[in-house]
Motif scaffolding. Sequence first.
Motif, PDB file in Angstrom:
ATOM      1  N   PRO A  28       0.804  -1.223   0.000  1.00 49.77           N
ATOM      2  CA  PRO A  28       0.000   0.000   0.000  1.00 49.77           C
ATOM      3  C   PRO A  28       0.840   1.278   0.000  1.00 49.77           C
ATOM      4  O   PRO A  28       0.401   2.311  -0.487  1.00 49.77           O
ATOM      5  N   GLU A  29       2.063   1.204   0.529  1.00 51.33           N
ATOM      6  CA  GLU A  29       2.933   2.378   0.565  1.00 51.33           C
ATOM      7  C   GLU A  29       3.244   2.892  -0.834  1.00 51.33           C
ATOM      8  O   GLU A  29       3.627   4.045  -1.006  1.00 51.33           O
ATOM      9  N   THR A  30       3.070   2.038  -1.844  1.00 49.76           N
ATOM     10  CA  THR A  30       3.283   2.461  -3.222  1.00 49.76           C
ATOM     11  C   THR A  30       2.226   3.484  -3.639  1.00 49.76           C
ATOM     12  O   THR A  30       2.494   4.368  -4.435  1.00 49.76           O
ATOM     13  N   ARG A  43       7.007  12.213  -6.583  1.00 45.01           N
ATOM     14  CA  ARG A  43       6.740  12.022  -8.009  1.00 45.01           C
ATOM     15  C   ARG A  43       7.089  10.602  -8.449  1.00 45.01           C
ATOM     16  O   ARG A  43       6.330   9.972  -9.186  1.00 45.01           O
ATOM     17  N   THR A  44       8.221  10.094  -7.974  1.00 44.96           N
ATOM     18  CA  THR A  44       8.645   8.734  -8.333  1.00 44.96           C
ATOM     19  C   THR A  44       7.656   7.707  -7.810  1.00 44.96           C
ATOM     20  O   THR A  44       7.279   6.766  -8.521  1.00 44.96           O
ATOM     21  N   ARG A  45       7.216   7.864  -6.557  1.00 45.82           N
ATOM     22  CA  ARG A  45       6.248   6.920  -5.986  1.00 45.82           C
ATOM     23  C   ARG A  45       4.935   6.984  -6.771  1.00 45.82           C
ATOM     24  O   ARG A  45       4.350   5.948  -7.113  1.00 45.82           O
ATOM     25  N   ASP A  46       4.457   8.211  -7.064  1.00 46.47           N
ATOM     26  CA  ASP A  46       3.223   8.365  -7.848  1.00 46.47           C
ATOM     27  C   ASP A  46       3.360   7.719  -9.224  1.00 46.47           C
ATOM     28  O   ASP A  46       2.441   7.032  -9.687  1.00 46.47           O
ATOM     29  N   GLU A  47       4.489   7.915  -9.885  1.00 41.21           N
ATOM     30  CA  GLU A  47       4.704   7.328 -11.212  1.00 41.21           C
ATOM     31  C   GLU A  47       4.712   5.800 -11.138  1.00 41.21           C
ATOM     32  O   GLU A  47       4.181   5.133 -12.023  1.00 41.21           O
ATOM     33  N   THR A  48       5.308   5.256 -10.094  1.00 30.19           N
ATOM     34  CA  THR A  48       5.322   3.798  -9.905  1.00 30.19           C
ATOM     35  C   THR A  48       3.896   3.277  -9.729  1.00 30.19           C
ATOM     36  O   THR A  48       3.501   2.284 -10.352  1.00 30.19           O
TER      37      THR A  48
END
Length: 100
Positions: A28-30, A43-48
Amino acid sequence: MAEVTRLPGRSTDSWDWQLDGACRRVSPETFFHPEGERGSRRRTRDETAKAICEVCPVLDRCRAHALAVREPYGVWGGLSEDERERMYAANPPMTPGIAV
């Protein structure tokens, strides 16, 4: 806070789509940022998360749910919370009997 009055009733038909979500195989942390996360990490987490959403079989249903209940947190249906907020601002809910 999500608008719980907009949530569907207790019928499993309303919620079963979530069992098919690609997100169920990922932490869920993703999809939900930690307190204070900003900049390139966010931004990186959102893109993932969005990359996972792109191949999800219930993408449209998830997005419709998030928009209908005004889900305030996380990536839902390929949209970040900031993207949904911009959509809400561009399309405010209509209140019967009140001219805008």
